[in-house]
Design a protein around this motif. Sequence first.
Motif, mmCIF file in Angstrom:
data_model
loop_
_atom_site.group_PDB
_atom_site.id
_atom_site.type_symbol
_atom_site.label_atom_id
_atom_site.label_comp_id
_atom_site.label_asym_id
_atom_site.label_seq_id
_atom_site.Cartn_x
_atom_site.Cartn_y
_atom_site.Cartn_z
ATOM 1 N N LYS A 193 0.841 -1.182 0.000
ATOM 2 C CA LYS A 193 0.000 0.000 0.000
ATOM 3 C C LYS A 193 0.884 1.242 0.000
ATOM 4 O O LYS A 193 1.884 1.307 0.708
ATOM 5 C CB LYS A 193 -0.910 0.028 1.232
ATOM 6 C CG LYS A 193 -1.994 -1.002 1.180
ATOM 7 C CD LYS A 193 -2.947 -0.820 2.319
ATOM 8 C CE LYS A 193 -4.061 -1.836 2.215
ATOM 9 N NZ LYS A 193 -5.073 -1.648 3.257
ATOM 10 N N VAL A 194 0.514 2.197 -0.842
ATOM 11 C CA VAL A 194 1.228 3.470 -0.899
ATOM 12 C C VAL A 194 0.218 4.610 -0.876
ATOM 13 O O VAL A 194 -0.973 4.410 -1.139
ATOM 14 C CB VAL A 194 2.107 3.605 -2.164
ATOM 15 C CG1 VAL A 194 3.199 2.557 -2.198
ATOM 16 C CG2 VAL A 194 1.274 3.552 -3.423
ATOM 17 N N ILE A 195 0.704 5.781 -0.555
ATOM 18 C CA ILE A 195 -0.100 6.995 -0.639
ATOM 19 C C ILE A 195 0.223 7.619 -1.993
ATOM 20 O O ILE A 195 1.385 7.898 -2.289
ATOM 21 C CB ILE A 195 0.240 7.963 0.510
ATOM 22 C CG1 ILE A 195 -0.020 7.289 1.848
ATOM 23 C CG2 ILE A 195 -0.551 9.260 0.362
ATOM 24 C CD1 ILE A 195 0.585 8.018 3.034
ATOM 25 N N HIS A 196 -0.800 7.818 -2.819
ATOM 26 C CA HIS A 196 -0.622 8.347 -4.173
ATOM 27 C C HIS A 196 -1.306 9.702 -4.239
ATOM 28 O O HIS A 196 -2.520 9.796 -4.064
ATOM 29 C CB HIS A 196 -1.229 7.375 -5.177
ATOM 30 C CG HIS A 196 -1.172 7.837 -6.588
ATOM 31 N ND1 HIS A 196 -1.916 7.270 -7.564
ATOM 32 C CD2 HIS A 196 -0.455 8.809 -7.188
ATOM 33 C CE1 HIS A 196 -1.680 7.869 -8.700
ATOM 34 N NE2 HIS A 196 -0.791 8.812 -8.503
ATOM 35 N N ILE A 197 -0.528 10.755 -4.508
ATOM 36 C CA ILE A 197 -1.050 12.118 -4.575
ATOM 37 C C ILE A 197 -0.759 12.674 -5.959
ATOM 38 O O ILE A 197 0.361 12.549 -6.462
ATOM 39 C CB ILE A 197 -0.400 13.013 -3.503
ATOM 40 C CG1 ILE A 197 -0.688 12.453 -2.112
ATOM 41 C CG2 ILE A 197 -0.881 14.457 -3.644
ATOM 42 C CD1 ILE A 197 0.059 13.157 -1.001
ATOM 43 N N THR A 198 -1.760 13.291 -6.584
ATOM 44 C CA THR A 198 -1.578 13.954 -7.866
ATOM 45 C C THR A 198 -1.711 15.451 -7.653
ATOM 46 O O THR A 198 -2.686 15.917 -7.063
ATOM 47 C CB THR A 198 -2.637 13.482 -8.883
ATOM 48 O OG1 THR A 198 -2.576 12.061 -8.999
ATOM 49 C CG2 THR A 198 -2.407 14.108 -10.243
ATOM 50 N N THR A 199 -0.699 16.209 -8.103
ATOM 51 C CA THR A 199 -0.722 17.665 -7.977
ATOM 52 C C THR A 199 -0.494 18.286 -9.348
ATOM 53 O O THR A 199 -0.051 17.615 -10.286
ATOM 54 C CB THR A 199 0.377 18.171 -7.006
ATOM 55 O OG1 THR A 199 1.655 17.765 -7.502
ATOM 56 C CG2 THR A 199 0.173 17.634 -5.612
ATOM 57 N N ARG A 200 -0.801 19.579 -9.442
ATOM 58 C CA ARG A 200 -0.509 20.336 -10.653
ATOM 59 C C ARG A 200 0.755 21.138 -10.428
ATOM 60 O O ARG A 200 0.962 21.675 -9.341
ATOM 61 C CB ARG A 200 -1.646 21.286 -10.998
ATOM 62 C CG ARG A 200 -2.707 20.628 -11.851
ATOM 63 C CD ARG A 200 -3.792 21.585 -12.111
ATOM 64 N NE ARG A 200 -4.585 21.396 -10.898
ATOM 65 C CZ ARG A 200 -5.748 21.901 -10.614
ATOM 66 N NH1 ARG A 200 -6.307 22.680 -11.381
ATOM 67 N NH2 ARG A 200 -6.382 21.633 -9.533
ATOM 68 N N ALA A 201 1.577 21.234 -11.465
ATOM 69 C CA ALA A 201 2.796 22.039 -11.399
ATOM 70 C C ALA A 201 2.857 22.911 -12.645
ATOM 71 O O ALA A 201 2.230 22.611 -13.651
ATOM 72 C CB ALA A 201 4.022 21.140 -11.322
ATOM 73 N N GLY A 202 3.615 23.983 -12.585
ATOM 74 C CA GLY A 202 3.798 24.870 -13.725
ATOM 75 C C GLY A 202 2.903 26.084 -13.639
ATOM 76 O O GLY A 202 1.879 26.085 -12.965
#
Length: 60
Positions: free
Chosen positions: A25-34
């Motif tokens: 199990k992992v913690i998966h985070i999606t963010t915006r960059a730029g």
Amino acid sequence: MNRPGKEEVMKKLQNKNPYNVEIEKVIHITTRAGDGSDENRVRLVEHYYDKNGHLLFETE
């Protein structure tokens, strides 16, 4: 994002002859960059952490 199916992953792993395979199990985070400029376009960044909060890896 199109993720490979279980059968496709297993076929690829069989070809590489892995020593050990485990599901973790992992913690998966999606963010915006730029900022949206031509030099720094907006993109999604995927961050993966272990359950203790240590960064494992990032992908863009």
